[in-house]
Design an enzyme around this catalytic site. Structure first.
Site, mmCIF file in Angstrom:
data_model
loop_
_atom_site.group_PDB
_atom_site.id
_atom_site.type_symbol
_atom_site.label_atom_id
_atom_site.label_comp_id
_atom_site.label_asym_id
_atom_site.label_seq_id
_atom_site.Cartn_x
_atom_site.Cartn_y
_atom_site.Cartn_z
ATOM 1 N N ALA A 1 38.915 93.008 73.186
ATOM 2 C CA ALA A 1 39.125 94.197 72.123
ATOM 3 C C ALA A 1 38.376 95.456 72.802
ATOM 4 O O ALA A 1 38.340 95.958 71.692
ATOM 5 C CB ALA A 1 38.762 93.484 71.103
ATOM 6 N N ALA A 2 38.323 95.245 73.941
ATOM 7 C CA ALA A 2 37.122 96.466 74.278
ATOM 8 C C ALA A 2 38.662 97.637 74.976
ATOM 9 O O ALA A 2 38.079 98.634 74.055
ATOM 10 C CB ALA A 2 36.395 96.429 76.166
ATOM 11 N N GLY A 3 39.214 97.286 75.966
ATOM 12 C CA GLY A 3 40.339 98.652 75.760
ATOM 13 C C GLY A 3 40.838 98.733 74.425
ATOM 14 O O GLY A 3 41.183 99.675 74.292
ATOM 15 N N ASP A 4 41.563 98.197 73.598
ATOM 16 C CA ASP A 4 41.712 98.303 72.056
ATOM 17 C C ASP A 4 40.996 99.256 71.443
ATOM 18 O O ASP A 4 41.154 100.218 70.886
ATOM 19 C CB ASP A 4 42.065 97.218 70.955
ATOM 20 C CG ASP A 4 43.134 95.916 71.738
ATOM 21 O OD1 ASP A 4 43.818 96.222 72.478
ATOM 22 O OD2 ASP A 4 42.760 95.153 71.873
HETATM 23 O O1 RIB Z 1 43.053 92.846 73.522
HETATM 24 C C1 RIB Z 1 42.338 91.612 72.616
HETATM 25 C C2 RIB Z 1 43.907 91.166 72.336
HETATM 26 O O2 RIB Z 1 44.776 90.304 72.990
HETATM 27 C C3 RIB Z 1 42.978 89.697 71.083
HETATM 28 O O3 RIB Z 1 42.709 90.109 70.328
HETATM 29 C C4 RIB Z 1 44.388 88.964 71.031
HETATM 30 O O4 RIB Z 1 44.802 88.392 69.877
HETATM 31 C C5 RIB Z 1 45.495 89.620 72.226
HETATM 32 O O5 RIB Z 1 46.344 90.193 71.812
#
Ligand code: RIB
Length: 289
Positions: A235-238
């Site tokens: 989730a760093a990119g998110d």
């Molecule tokens: O970017 C991370 C996410 O990728 C995770 O939370 C997982 O659910 C996948 O979708």
């Protein structure tokens, strides 16, 4: 201004191991964690926690977890009135192995595949110029493309995080203003210059521990990120994408928005989990000081 997010909501099953198993082998792991994930949901959590006004469109299943993840989005301040339940369906799921701070992920789309064009129409009904639409590629590509097209026609700024990589999105790139690939994704899409030649205004390539690069017509510059000791990069990119949109929607320019987003992303890698690892705006401000 608001950030509209069309995206996935997953249950993340995470386990850490000291050695990846070979095919047919069992290895001992630890730090097992079940938490809210999905690129769309993570980006919605991040955008809201980092100061944005966020509305999300997605689908959960009617299993043990769906309601819980919708409630957690609400707790972060996300408007979840367009997060619907797909009856008889499992919430999307990700099985994540964390090894030496990096991860490998297997996903099952589940309810994420049930999102429809009608969902997008009613979701974007009040979106206007100045608002932002943020999408990723964990929902059916034609629906993501449709959302980008509708937002583009309304004059809404469109941001695409092209993850996980999928070349089928190519035909919809003409509706994208800002794209945020990682190094692997940008290469698969033909490179930065190619993307700019298609008419995209800005390409922001995230480079992991090496920071990020911002490119637009006649401009290209690399920026470093904060030096931290990562334990889990999930989730760093998110976090970066959510933080970027939070700042852009508040009127900050691309450079300042990326600086803030990158700091938030670095902090998230020092914590375990997906949405659980995302810092608040105040934590980032404190860290930057
Ligand atoms: O970017 C991370 C996410 O990728 C995770 O939370 C997982 O659910 C996948 O979708």
């Amino acid at each position: 201004m608001k950030t509209y997010i069309v995206g996935s909501i997953n249950t993340d099953f995470v386990i850490e191991c000291e050695r990846l198993p070979k095919l047919g082998e069992t290895v001992q792991g630890g730090n097992f964690l079940i938490n809210a994930g999905g690129k769309g949901a993570n980006q919605a959590h991040a955008c809201a926690k980092l100061g944005g006004v966020v509305k999300m469109c997605g689908r959960i299943g009617d299993d043990l977890y769906g309601e819980r993840w919708r409630d957690s989005l609400k707790d972060s301040g996300v408007d979840v009135s367009h997060v619907k339940t797909a009856e008889g369906c499992m919430t999307g799921c990700a099985v994540i192995t964390v090894f030496e701070g990096n991860n490998s992920i297997i996903i099952d789309s589940g309810a994420n595949s049930k999102i429809t064009k009608e969902d997008i129409d009613s979701f974007l009904n009040d979106a206007s110029k100045g608002d932002i639409l943020l999408c990723q590629l964990e929902n059916p590509i034609d629906i993501v493309g449709y959302a980008l097209k509708c937002a583009h026609e309304r004059g809404t700024t469109t941001v695409l995080n092209p993850a996980p990589a999928n070349t089928e999105i190519a035909e919809y790139l003409k509706y994208v203003d800002i794209i945020t690939p990682n190094e692997h994704e940008v290469e698969l899409m033909g490179g930065v210059e190619h993307l700019l030649s298609l008419g995209l205004k800005t390409v922001i390539t995230t480079l992991g521990e090496n920071g990020y690069e911002i490119a637009s017509r006649g401009f290209s510059k690399r920026y470093p990120c904060l030096k931290v000791t990562p334990v889990d990069t999930t989730a760093a990119g998110d976090t970066f994408c959510g933080g970027l949109c939070a700042k852009l929607s508040l009127g900050y320019d691309i450079e300042e928005s990326c600086r803030f987003a990158s700091a938030a992303a670095s902090i998230s890698t020092t914590r375990y989990g997906a949405s659980a690892s995302i810092p608040t705006k105040d934590e980032v401000i404190k860290y930057l000081k």
